[in-house]
Design a protein around this motif. Structure first.
Motif, PDB file in Angstrom:
ATOM      1  N   LEU A   1      29.644  83.384  45.518  1.00  0.00           N
ATOM      2  CA  LEU A   1      28.674  83.498  44.427  1.00  0.00           C
ATOM      3  C   LEU A   1      29.164  82.741  43.199  1.00  0.00           C
ATOM      4  O   LEU A   1      28.390  82.053  42.531  1.00  0.00           O
ATOM      5  N   GLU A   2      30.448  82.873  42.904  1.00  0.00           N
ATOM      6  CA  GLU A   2      31.036  82.217  41.736  1.00  0.00           C
ATOM      7  C   GLU A   2      30.937  80.693  41.833  1.00  0.00           C
ATOM      8  O   GLU A   2      30.697  80.014  40.828  1.00  0.00           O
ATOM      9  N   TYR A   3      31.090  80.146  43.028  1.00  0.00           N
ATOM     10  CA  TYR A   3      31.032  78.699  43.230  1.00  0.00           C
ATOM     11  C   TYR A   3      29.638  78.203  43.587  1.00  0.00           C
ATOM     12  O   TYR A   3      29.463  77.066  44.016  1.00  0.00           O
ATOM     13  N   ASP A   4      28.641  79.069  43.428  1.00  0.00           N
ATOM     14  CA  ASP A   4      27.229  78.727  43.685  1.00  0.00           C
ATOM     15  C   ASP A   4      26.984  78.293  45.126  1.00  0.00           C
ATOM     16  O   ASP A   4      26.068  77.523  45.405  1.00  0.00           O
ATOM     17  N   ILE A   5      27.782  78.783  46.046  1.00  0.00           N
ATOM     18  CA  ILE A   5      27.564  78.496  47.457  1.00  0.00           C
ATOM     19  C   ILE A   5      26.443  79.385  47.989  1.00  0.00           C
ATOM     20  O   ILE A   5      25.602  78.931  48.745  1.00  0.00           O
ATOM     21  N   LEU A   6      26.437  80.631  47.562  1.00  0.00           N
ATOM     22  CA  LEU A   6      25.329  81.534  47.867  1.00  0.00           C
ATOM     23  C   LEU A   6      24.358  81.506  46.702  1.00  0.00           C
ATOM     24  O   LEU A   6      24.772  81.357  45.547  1.00  0.00           O
ATOM     25  N   PRO A   7      23.061  81.653  46.976  1.00  0.00           N
ATOM     26  CA  PRO A   7      22.066  81.564  45.899  1.00  0.00           C
ATOM     27  C   PRO A   7      22.190  82.700  44.898  1.00  0.00           C
ATOM     28  O   PRO A   7      22.590  83.818  45.245  1.00  0.00           O
TER      29      PRO A   7
END
Length: 107
Positions: free
Chosen positions: A46-52
């Motif tokens: 989530l922190e690296y914007d890999i998950l929306p």
């Protein structure tokens, strides 16, 4: 224990699993369990914007499609010994290539 219904798609040398019911939602703990990872690793995605991103009140709600994405991120990180920054970039490039291939098929 969480039950996940999925189907495997074999295309050439590539094997990909897809979640059948994308509408099932998971909390952080069950999502991490379904992905075979720790909740801390999921929070890093989530922190690296890999998950929306989700609205603040639903930040720890995940869906079936998210499992496919998280597992793909894990494979990239494992296979290439990549940082999560590199994994995020690789996933963006993979998505872009897939979009371009779909556009080329229409022409």
């Amino acid at each position: 224990m969480t039950t996940i219904h999925y189907r495997e798609i074999v295309c050439g040398d590539c094997l990909e699993a897809q979640i059948v019911d994308e509408n099932i939602s998971f909390d952080l703990t069950h999502f991490a369990e379904a992905c075979g990872q720790s909740p801390e690793w999921i929070l890093q995605l989530l922190e690296y914007d890999i998950l929306p991103h989700r609205p603040d009140e639903r930040v720890h709600q995940f869906f079936g499609d998210d499992i496919t994405l998280a597992r793909r991120a894990y494979r990239l990180q494992r296979d290439f010994n990549a940082s999560l920054t590199a994994v995020a970039m690789m996933l963006d490039l993979i998505d872009e290539v897939q979009q371009l291939r779909r556009q080329v098929k229409h022409f």
